[in-house]
Design an enzyme around this catalytic site. Structure first.
Site, PDB file in Angstrom:
ATOM      1  N   SER A   1       0.816  -1.213   0.000  1.00 40.61           N
ATOM      2  CA  SER A   1       0.000   0.000   0.000  1.00 40.61           C
ATOM      3  C   SER A   1       0.854   1.269   0.000  1.00 40.61           C
ATOM      4  CB  SER A   1      -0.963   0.018   1.185  1.00 40.61           C
ATOM      5  OG  SER A   1      -0.265   0.343   2.376  1.00 40.61           O
TER       6      SER A   1
ATOM      7  N   LYS B   1       1.242   4.167   6.982  1.00 34.50           N
ATOM      8  CA  LYS B   1       0.533   5.062   6.077  1.00 34.50           C
ATOM      9  C   LYS B   1       1.104   6.470   6.201  1.00 34.50           C
ATOM     10  CE  LYS B   1      -2.750   2.204   4.622  1.00 34.50           C
ATOM     11  NZ  LYS B   1      -1.919   1.023   4.824  1.00 34.50           N
TER      12      LYS B   1
END
Lengths: 422, 145
Positions: B57, B94
């Protein structure tokens, strides 16, 4: 300079929660060696009234029913977190003395306005953010007072983990709140003796006649009393004293009845002791091997034997030869041995070593042996514990410590670090 | 652990190779102490931890599956930096983004939805990722996998 005692709250449990987010805020208990008893609980487990020291086998079903998480003691993790903890403390204090795996005394200078709250709040926030470890801070005139302040910081919610006993105007009020059993240096028996004389708390201990206390406890008791009276008698010792003995001992997860198993155990402990000696840069002059059955056993047995070495050594092969020889004097086949150990005694550091008058000594041979030990230690450090070891230790022995609920060595072994799923 | 990797400090070149006879090295006075990765990659050893990356991701940030992540828990998470967060009981990596008063955890990969931090009660920022170390050539022998 003011004295501070900083200690981690529920340290072992906090370490586990720090590197394993899946534990969340669920109740958690940590078990002792061989998964014997509960030795640590987090706040949630305490709230469920799970008592300390409870044998695991007795409460296992209850823990499952309550949804309590269980972990075996992960010393690799706790030891590493402790090193980090102390390193951060050193940055925030003038001097520290490491007292235990999760406690340290420290010296700090008061600011001009005398208020140490901002410093203390910052230290708490830093340790919680950087390591995930909640702490309590006790501030006092000396070590004993800092200990008392720390206890008050922890036990009275409104203090929010910080208590400064030195700047209070009513020291007596606080000393009276400390039960005699909770005073540092007063053990169970001494507390009982105190209570028999009507001394129930720290204030009464402070005010009792000195000669009576001295007669019972000697100068140690007087020092404690004087510290309660506001004098500093116990200095902060930043450098650890050199060890005079090193012991490695463990309980077995199941009793040992054969000489072969016993020798494997003693060999394993000797290897660990050898590593410790080399790490401490010390050499042993004598070795003791001891063993005993369980204290509760109907046929109790306890024995030990000692051998002097010709020359002080920390070469594992030499230590093994001596300790294995001693096993034959200590072992008795008709008994169920539940615990054993080796003690390295008469420790000298390298600047005090002497050669033996009659033994041959080869400078080159000695250098080669030193290099061999160094190489083995480096390999074990680099690739994992016991990647290179002595055959006498046995391969996957049956008696080795039970740790069924062991979490990974998440901060010390690269193969066991946590995974972040991205 | 970072501040025990003394074997990687290949510093002091003088002590070992003692030349018993002959001329002293002209370089002696100018010797550099050598490059130690611990110094360059780890600013706060006591607060630095290593994590292993699984997933893609954050591929657009150059962070790949299998990478070794260096995470500093002492740094203040700023908007735009890449953080390790504990969300619903698991670590996630993230980019922390502050957008019009709302905090999001955004993936650097269009296939992933941003996480609105208001939606989760069990979230905390664990640390700031400082380096991601990618293996190019795998070692042929592994003592332990």
């Amino acid at each position: 300079m003011t004295t501070v005692l900083i200690d981690g709250n529920n340290f072992y449990a906090a370490c586990e929660q720090s590197v394993d987010p899946s534990l969340g805020k669920r109740p958690l208990v940590i078990l002792s060696n061989n998964d014997g008893c509960v030795i640590a609980r987090n706040a949630e487990a305490k709230a469920l009234k799970i008592p300390m020291g409870q044998p695991f086998f007795k409460i296992r079903k209850r823990l499952i029913a309550l949804g309590v998480e269980v972990r075996s003691s992960n010393y690799a993790l706790y030891g590493d977190m402790s090193r980090r903890f102390m390193a951060i403390l050193k940055e925030h204090c003038e001097e520290i003395e490491v007292y235990s795996i999760d406690e340290a005394f420290a010296k700090i200078k008061r600011p001009i306005n005398k208020d140490l709250q901002p410093w203390a709040k910052n230290l708490r926030a830093t340790l919680y953010r950087n390591l995930g470890l909640p702490i309590a801070i006790g501030i006092g005139k000396n070590k004993s007072q800092a200990k008392i302040a720390n206890h008050l910081a922890k036990t009275i919610a409104i203090h929010a983990g910080i208590f400064d006993l030195e700047i209070t105007h009513n020291t007596e009020y606080w000393l009276e709140l400390i039960a005699i059993e909770n005073v540092w240096g007063i053990g169970y028996k001494l507390a009982h003796w105190c209570r028999m004389r009507g001394i129930k708390n720290a204030l009464q201990l402070r005010d009792m006649p000195s000669n009576e206390l001295k007669a019972k406890c000697g100068v140690a008791g007087l020092r404690l009393q004087n510290e309660l009276r506001g004098f500093a008698c116990l200095p902060i010792q930043p450098k650890q004293k050199e060890k005079i003995e090193t012991c490695v001992s463990r309980s077995f997860c199941r009793p040992i009845t054969s000489l072969n198993d016993f020798q494997e155990a003693i060999a394993t402990y000797t290897v660990i002791a050898g590593e410790k000696l080399r790490k401490q840069k010390q050499f042993a002059g004598a070795i003791t091997v001891f063993a005993r059955t369980s204290a509760y056993s109907p046929s109790f047995y306890s024995q030990s034997a000692t051998k002097r070495l010709n020359m002080h050594s920390n070469d594992t092969s030499i230590l093994l030869a001596a300790s294995l020889q001693l096993t034959e004097q200590v072992f008795k086949s008709s008994y169920l041995l539940s615990k054993a150990g080796v003690i390295m005694r008469d420790l000298l550091s390298s600047d005090h070593l002497q050669l033996h008058l009659l033994e041959k000594y080869s400078c080159k041979g000695d250098a080669q042996r030193k290099q061999l030990m160094l190489t083995i230690d480096r390999l074990n450090k680099r690739y994992g514990r016991n990647i290179v070891t002595w055959a006498a230790c046995g391969i996957r022995p049956k008696w080795s410590m039970r740790r069924d609920y062991l979490s990974p060595a998440a901060t010390t072994q690269i193969t066991q670090i946590p995974v972040v799923k991205v | 652990m970072p501040f025990r990797l003394t074997s990687s400090r290949l510093l002091i070149p003088l002590a070992h190779e003692s030349i018993p006879a002959g001329f002293p090295s002209p370089a002696e006075d100018y010797m550099d102490t050598g490059i130690d990765l611990n110094e360059h990659l780890i600013q706060h050893p006591a607060s630095t931890f290593f994590l292993r990356v699984e997933g893609d991701s954050m591929i657009n940030a150059g962070i790949q599956d299998g990478d070794l992540l260096v995470v500093d828990r002492s740094l203040d998470p700023q908007s735009g930096c890449i953080v390790v967060a504990a969300v619903d009981g698991a670590f996630t990596l993230k980019r922390l983004v502050h957008d019009q008063g709302v905090l999001y955890l955004k993936a650097d990969n269009p296939n992933y939805q941003p996480i609105d931090l208001r939606r989760y009660s069990d979230v905390h920022i664990w640390g700031v990722a400082t380096y991601s170390i990618h293996t190019i050539t795998r070692r042929t022998k592994q003592f332990r996998s």
